[in-house]
Design a protein around this motif. Sequence first.
Motif, PDB file in Angstrom:
ATOM      1  N   ALA A 577       0.837  -1.200   0.000  1.00 44.55           N
ATOM      2  CA  ALA A 577       0.000   0.000   0.000  1.00 44.55           C
ATOM      3  C   ALA A 577       0.870   1.249   0.000  1.00 44.55           C
ATOM      4  O   ALA A 577       1.939   1.293   0.603  1.00 44.55           O
ATOM      5  CB  ALA A 577      -0.913  -0.013   1.223  1.00 44.55           C
ATOM      6  N   LEU A 578       0.374   2.292  -0.666  1.00 45.43           N
ATOM      7  CA  LEU A 578       1.030   3.598  -0.719  1.00 45.43           C
ATOM      8  C   LEU A 578       0.121   4.630  -0.093  1.00 45.43           C
ATOM      9  O   LEU A 578      -1.115   4.524  -0.175  1.00 45.43           O
ATOM     10  CB  LEU A 578       1.355   3.982  -2.166  1.00 45.43           C
ATOM     11  CG  LEU A 578       2.367   3.111  -2.916  1.00 45.43           C
ATOM     12  CD1 LEU A 578       2.577   3.646  -4.331  1.00 45.43           C
ATOM     13  CD2 LEU A 578       3.698   3.056  -2.176  1.00 45.43           C
ATOM     14  N   SER A 579       0.758   5.605   0.515  1.00 44.38           N
ATOM     15  CA  SER A 579      -0.026   6.662   1.155  1.00 44.38           C
ATOM     16  C   SER A 579       0.642   7.993   0.913  1.00 44.38           C
ATOM     17  O   SER A 579       1.826   8.078   0.589  1.00 44.38           O
ATOM     18  CB  SER A 579      -0.141   6.399   2.669  1.00 44.38           C
ATOM     19  OG  SER A 579       1.141   6.404   3.278  1.00 44.38           O
ATOM     20  N   SER A 580      -0.158   9.042   1.105  1.00 45.10           N
ATOM     21  CA  SER A 580       0.353  10.404   0.969  1.00 45.10           C
ATOM     22  C   SER A 580      -0.361  11.293   1.968  1.00 45.10           C
ATOM     23  O   SER A 580      -1.491  11.000   2.399  1.00 45.10           O
ATOM     24  CB  SER A 580       0.132  10.926  -0.454  1.00 45.10           C
ATOM     25  OG  SER A 580      -1.255  11.039  -0.714  1.00 45.10           O
ATOM     26  N   THR A 581       0.324  12.348   2.379  1.00 38.24           N
ATOM     27  CA  THR A 581      -0.238  13.301   3.337  1.00 38.24           C
ATOM     28  C   THR A 581      -0.657  14.543   2.572  1.00 38.24           C
ATOM     29  O   THR A 581       0.154  15.175   1.876  1.00 38.24           O
ATOM     30  CB  THR A 581       0.784  13.670   4.424  1.00 38.24           C
ATOM     31  OG1 THR A 581       1.183  12.475   5.108  1.00 38.24           O
ATOM     32  CG2 THR A 581       0.183  14.652   5.408  1.00 38.24           C
ATOM     33  N   ASN A 582      -1.911  14.902   2.696  1.00 40.34           N
ATOM     34  CA  ASN A 582      -2.477  16.055   2.023  1.00 40.34           C
ATOM     35  C   ASN A 582      -2.939  17.065   3.067  1.00 40.34           C
ATOM     36  O   ASN A 582      -3.320  16.687   4.187  1.00 40.34           O
ATOM     37  CB  ASN A 582      -3.651  15.641   1.151  1.00 40.34           C
ATOM     38  CG  ASN A 582      -3.247  14.608   0.097  1.00 40.34           C
ATOM     39  OD1 ASN A 582      -2.968  14.951  -1.013  1.00 40.34           O
ATOM     40  ND2 ASN A 582      -3.232  13.319   0.484  1.00 40.34           N
ATOM     41  N   THR A 583      -2.917  18.310   2.754  1.00 41.71           N
ATOM     42  CA  THR A 583      -3.223  19.374   3.709  1.00 41.71           C
ATOM     43  C   THR A 583      -4.549  20.007   3.357  1.00 41.71           C
ATOM     44  O   THR A 583      -4.773  20.422   2.209  1.00 41.71           O
ATOM     45  CB  THR A 583      -2.121  20.445   3.708  1.00 41.71           C
ATOM     46  OG1 THR A 583      -0.875  19.818   4.043  1.00 41.71           O
ATOM     47  CG2 THR A 583      -2.436  21.537   4.718  1.00 41.71           C
ATOM     48  N   LEU A 584      -5.413  20.092   4.349  1.00 40.20           N
ATOM     49  CA  LEU A 584      -6.698  20.750   4.200  1.00 40.20           C
ATOM     50  C   LEU A 584      -6.617  22.111   4.878  1.00 40.20           C
ATOM     51  O   LEU A 584      -6.229  22.216   6.048  1.00 40.20           O
ATOM     52  CB  LEU A 584      -7.801  19.906   4.836  1.00 40.20           C
ATOM     53  CG  LEU A 584      -9.185  20.551   4.896  1.00 40.20           C
ATOM     54  CD1 LEU A 584      -9.731  20.782   3.501  1.00 40.20           C
ATOM     55  CD2 LEU A 584     -10.161  19.683   5.711  1.00 40.20           C
ATOM     56  N   THR A 585      -6.975  23.151   4.142  1.00 40.46           N
ATOM     57  CA  THR A 585      -6.939  24.520   4.673  1.00 40.46           C
ATOM     58  C   THR A 585      -8.302  24.851   5.260  1.00 40.46           C
ATOM     59  O   THR A 585      -9.325  24.749   4.581  1.00 40.46           O
ATOM     60  CB  THR A 585      -6.572  25.518   3.558  1.00 40.46           C
ATOM     61  OG1 THR A 585      -5.295  25.154   3.020  1.00 40.46           O
ATOM     62  CG2 THR A 585      -6.529  26.934   4.108  1.00 40.46           C
ATOM     63  N   ILE A 586      -8.254  25.286   6.518  1.00 42.94           N
ATOM     64  CA  ILE A 586      -9.500  25.655   7.198  1.00 42.94           C
ATOM     65  C   ILE A 586      -9.346  27.087   7.707  1.00 42.94           C
ATOM     66  O   ILE A 586      -8.424  27.402   8.466  1.00 42.94           O
ATOM     67  CB  ILE A 586      -9.801  24.712   8.378  1.00 42.94           C
ATOM     68  CG1 ILE A 586      -9.858  23.245   7.893  1.00 42.94           C
ATOM     69  CG2 ILE A 586     -11.111  25.107   9.068  1.00 42.94           C
ATOM     70  CD1 ILE A 586     -10.013  22.256   9.020  1.00 42.94           C
ATOM     71  N   ARG A 587     -10.273  27.963   7.289  1.00 44.28           N
ATOM     72  CA  ARG A 587     -10.238  29.371   7.680  1.00 44.28           C
ATOM     73  C   ARG A 587     -11.327  29.636   8.715  1.00 44.28           C
ATOM     74  O   ARG A 587     -12.449  29.123   8.597  1.00 44.28           O
ATOM     75  CB  ARG A 587     -10.431  30.281   6.477  1.00 44.28           C
ATOM     76  CG  ARG A 587      -9.310  30.199   5.466  1.00 44.28           C
ATOM     77  CD  ARG A 587      -9.497  31.216   4.347  1.00 44.28           C
ATOM     78  NE  ARG A 587      -8.431  31.108   3.377  1.00 44.28           N
ATOM     79  CZ  ARG A 587      -7.239  31.697   3.496  1.00 44.28           C
ATOM     80  NH1 ARG A 587      -6.999  32.452   4.590  1.00 44.28           N
ATOM     81  NH2 ARG A 587      -6.320  31.551   2.577  1.00 44.28           N
ATOM     82  N   VAL A 588     -10.965  30.460   9.697  1.00 42.58           N
ATOM     83  CA  VAL A 588     -11.926  30.867  10.712  1.00 42.58           C
ATOM     84  C   VAL A 588     -12.579  32.156  10.249  1.00 42.58           C
ATOM     85  O   VAL A 588     -11.884  33.128   9.909  1.00 42.58           O
ATOM     86  CB  VAL A 588     -11.243  31.059  12.080  1.00 42.58           C
ATOM     87  CG1 VAL A 588     -12.268  31.495  13.125  1.00 42.58           C
ATOM     88  CG2 VAL A 588     -10.552  29.779  12.505  1.00 42.58           C
ATOM     89  N   CYS A 589     -13.900  32.170  10.180  1.00 42.53           N
ATOM     90  CA  CYS A 589     -14.632  33.315   9.634  1.00 42.53           C
ATOM     91  C   CYS A 589     -15.675  33.771  10.648  1.00 42.53           C
ATOM     92  O   CYS A 589     -16.126  33.003  11.523  1.00 42.53           O
ATOM     93  CB  CYS A 589     -15.319  32.952   8.323  1.00 42.53           C
ATOM     94  SG  CYS A 589     -14.181  32.394   7.035  1.00 42.53           S
ATOM     95  N   GLY A 590     -16.019  35.010  10.494  1.00 40.96           N
ATOM     96  CA  GLY A 590     -17.098  35.546  11.305  1.00 40.96           C
ATOM     97  C   GLY A 590     -18.422  35.310  10.616  1.00 40.96           C
ATOM     98  O   GLY A 590     -18.582  35.641   9.434  1.00 40.96           O
ATOM     99  N   CYS A 591     -19.375  34.749  11.289  1.00 38.99           N
ATOM    100  CA  CYS A 591     -20.664  34.391  10.706  1.00 38.99           C
ATOM    101  C   CYS A 591     -21.755  35.218  11.379  1.00 38.99           C
ATOM    102  O   CYS A 591     -21.845  35.277  12.617  1.00 38.99           O
ATOM    103  CB  CYS A 591     -20.942  32.902  10.907  1.00 38.99           C
ATOM    104  SG  CYS A 591     -19.689  31.820  10.156  1.00 38.99           S
ATOM    105  N   ASP A 592     -22.565  35.862  10.593  1.00 40.43           N
ATOM    106  CA  ASP A 592     -23.687  36.657  11.067  1.00 40.43           C
ATOM    107  C   ASP A 592     -24.898  36.268  10.236  1.00 40.43           C
ATOM    108  O   ASP A 592     -25.157  36.852   9.175  1.00 40.43           O
ATOM    109  CB  ASP A 592     -23.381  38.146  10.952  1.00 40.43           C
ATOM    110  CG  ASP A 592     -24.505  39.001  11.533  1.00 40.43           C
ATOM    111  OD1 ASP A 592     -25.427  38.413  12.138  1.00 40.43           O
ATOM    112  OD2 ASP A 592     -24.470  40.230  11.348  1.00 40.43           O
ATOM    113  N   GLY A 593     -25.592  35.249  10.650  1.00 41.37           N
ATOM    114  CA  GLY A 593     -26.701  34.735   9.851  1.00 41.37           C
ATOM    115  C   GLY A 593     -26.156  34.068   8.587  1.00 41.37           C
ATOM    116  O   GLY A 593     -25.358  33.143   8.641  1.00 41.37           O
TER     117      GLY A 593
END
Length: 790
Positions: A577-593
């Motif tokens: 088996a082969l594997s790879s590490t991938n990066t997920l970008t998560i941004r913190v945002c201000g939510c108003d409705g």
Amino acid sequence: MKEDNCLHAALLCLGMLSYTLAMATERLNSSRSSLHGHHEKGKEGQVLHRSKRGWVWNQFFVIEEYTGPDPVLVGRLHSDIDSGDGNIKYILSGEGAGIIFVIDDKSGNIHATKTLDREERAQYTLTAQAVDRHTNRPLEPPSEFIVKVQDINDNPPEFLHENYHANVPERSNVGTSVIQVTASDADDPTYGNSAKLVYSILEGQPYFSVEAQTGIIRTALPNMDREAKEEYHVVIQAKDMGGHMGGLSGTTRVTITLTDVNDNPPKFPQSVYQMSISEAAVPGEEAGRVKAKDPDIGENGLVAYNIIDGDGMEIFEITTDYETQEGVVKLKKHLDYETKKTYSLKVEAANVHIDPKFINNGPFKDTVTVKIGVEDADEPPVFLAPSYILEVEENVGPGTTVGRVHAKDPDAKNSRIRYSIDRHTDLDRYFSISPEDGSIMAIKKLDREEIAWHNISVFAAEIHNRHQEAKVPVAIRVLDVNDNAPKFSDAYETTVCEKRQSNEPLITITAEDKDDTANGPRFIFSLPPEIIHNPNFTLRDNRDNTANVIARRTSFSRQMQDLYLLPIVISDGGSPALSSTNTLTIRVCGCDGDRISCNPEAYTLNAGLSTGALIAILACIVILLVIVVLFVTLKRQKKEPLIVFEEEDVRENIITYDDEGGGEEDTEAFDIATLQNPDGINGFIPRKDIKPEYQYMPRPGLRPAPNSVDVDDFISTRIQEADNDPTAPPYDSIQIYGYEGRGSVAGSLSSLESATTDSDLDYDYLQNWGPRFKKLADLYGSKDTFEDDS
């Protein structure tokens, strides 16, 4: 000639007979007249009644074609009241009266003065009348009578056509009607036998006969064969007078052609035909021809050919060439000399159309044997398979054997084979082949993800004859190995609200793998071991090649951290088996409705400098930029001319200097050689402000002044040269002077600085210096003149 003499004799006899008959009639009339006159006298003294006309009539005849010396007596007219004293006059009128027929007005005898032709006119109608000779008073009413032209046999029979053409089938029965010929005779058919015709055959016996009364021609012999004789010429005669001697005759020619019937079967002229054909021949190629002869023609001679037996029935076929009536033997399948060298065929030729009347003549067909020999040919090599499919794993090293193709020479000599690859099908040269044994090897690293199939062509040619070659397609399949790790199927990026309202997954991610399905899915998603207990986010594998990212916290702070990078490990199901590490970008945002704001904010705590320091730095940078721009602008600025007239082209080279010198008396501040152009030593001074069209040769006697000449003389000399030079343009050339001198009438040249200065100098004298100083006079003339021009 003998017939003409007989005719003349007969005509003479008939004429004499007619004359005798006329004389007897005349005597009879005379006796009757006498008797009638006596009766009148015996009744003298009695009342007399008008006596009836006493014409003596007979039907008059005249023989045609009479050629005697005297006119022919036709007959005689006589009235009962004619007493013979000559007081009665006979008058004749009607057809031919006075021209053909004449009458003796005293005796009443009628004669024919011309030769008559019954075929031209058969009878004439005449009118006779008796009148008083002296008074021309009619004694009796006029009466008509007919003169008939008596026919003689003077016209031979004539056929309607000079030549007749007729057809009759061959082998017709005796008495078969062929054609009817008809002749006509212009003589009178009601008088004698002059027009009675009898037909007879003069030529064409014993093949044909003719009916004497009808003229119908019939066959006279049985089994007349067209192949023996096709055309017959028959002469038919028609004779009048019933065919007796002395009759006239006419003939016609009849051409009779025997038409063909199918009474002959086809026959081969030989019992065996020998043919040969090369083993390299292609199907449809002709091996040879056979022909059965049939003497019949047209559709009766049509022959069809068939192969009815033989060991080559499956290899050869035969067709019929109806133009030449030949059977064409053609190849139906490929031949192999090494397998079979000869073939035998039994060919049948049969008539297409058979006449039932002659079916008893025997079978209308014939057979022949055809032997065909196969000739050896140098054939190209033959591959053992029509195509090849080979397999090789990807990433194999150069020189790895992929597979092998094999061909052999089908000829008896079994030549050696040389193999090669068609490079048009392997442009990148992934493979090579062993010329001796056909082994195919990889010479480059193969990548299934780049090219999964390679389709190449391999040639096999005889070593001693390169033109004999064969070609086979080879398909090479590159087998997959697990050499590609899975990765995100997209550049995933998601957001998380500072204050989350639900526990739903932030994002669902999928992966992709370039490898085949055996080494690709299924995918396993996980977090790296070092962050498996990440307090912020967690990962859930859905076991359907997808995974969900879930936030563990219920709130986030952008001031603390506005961006998270979550590493995710993806493994495939290959072996290994082969594997790879991938990066997920998560941004913190201000939510108003429904409104989400992810814009970054500037935090003073994170900055190393205060706001005032930043403003000061920016102000210094702006000032430096302004200084640089001003410096560059001043460096590039050009000094404008002192006086500019847009409407004029002064064409002057103004030289700026700040040393006026000591006037003309100053002889130490400059060198006179400066005013002399070194090129003018030879008498030619080129213009620097224009390009001269041709050189001007100085006038004889004018030489450059030496260095010791006074400046005033030097300038005068140059002015004189310029005035006398017709090629010099009217341009001024300003020279550089190191020292002006003192006491000059023109004063200081510094007056050129401005044309609008309030100077008391008067430059009107420039108007008297000639055309070469006109430009200076216009520039430095009186102030009033300058203002007017303005």
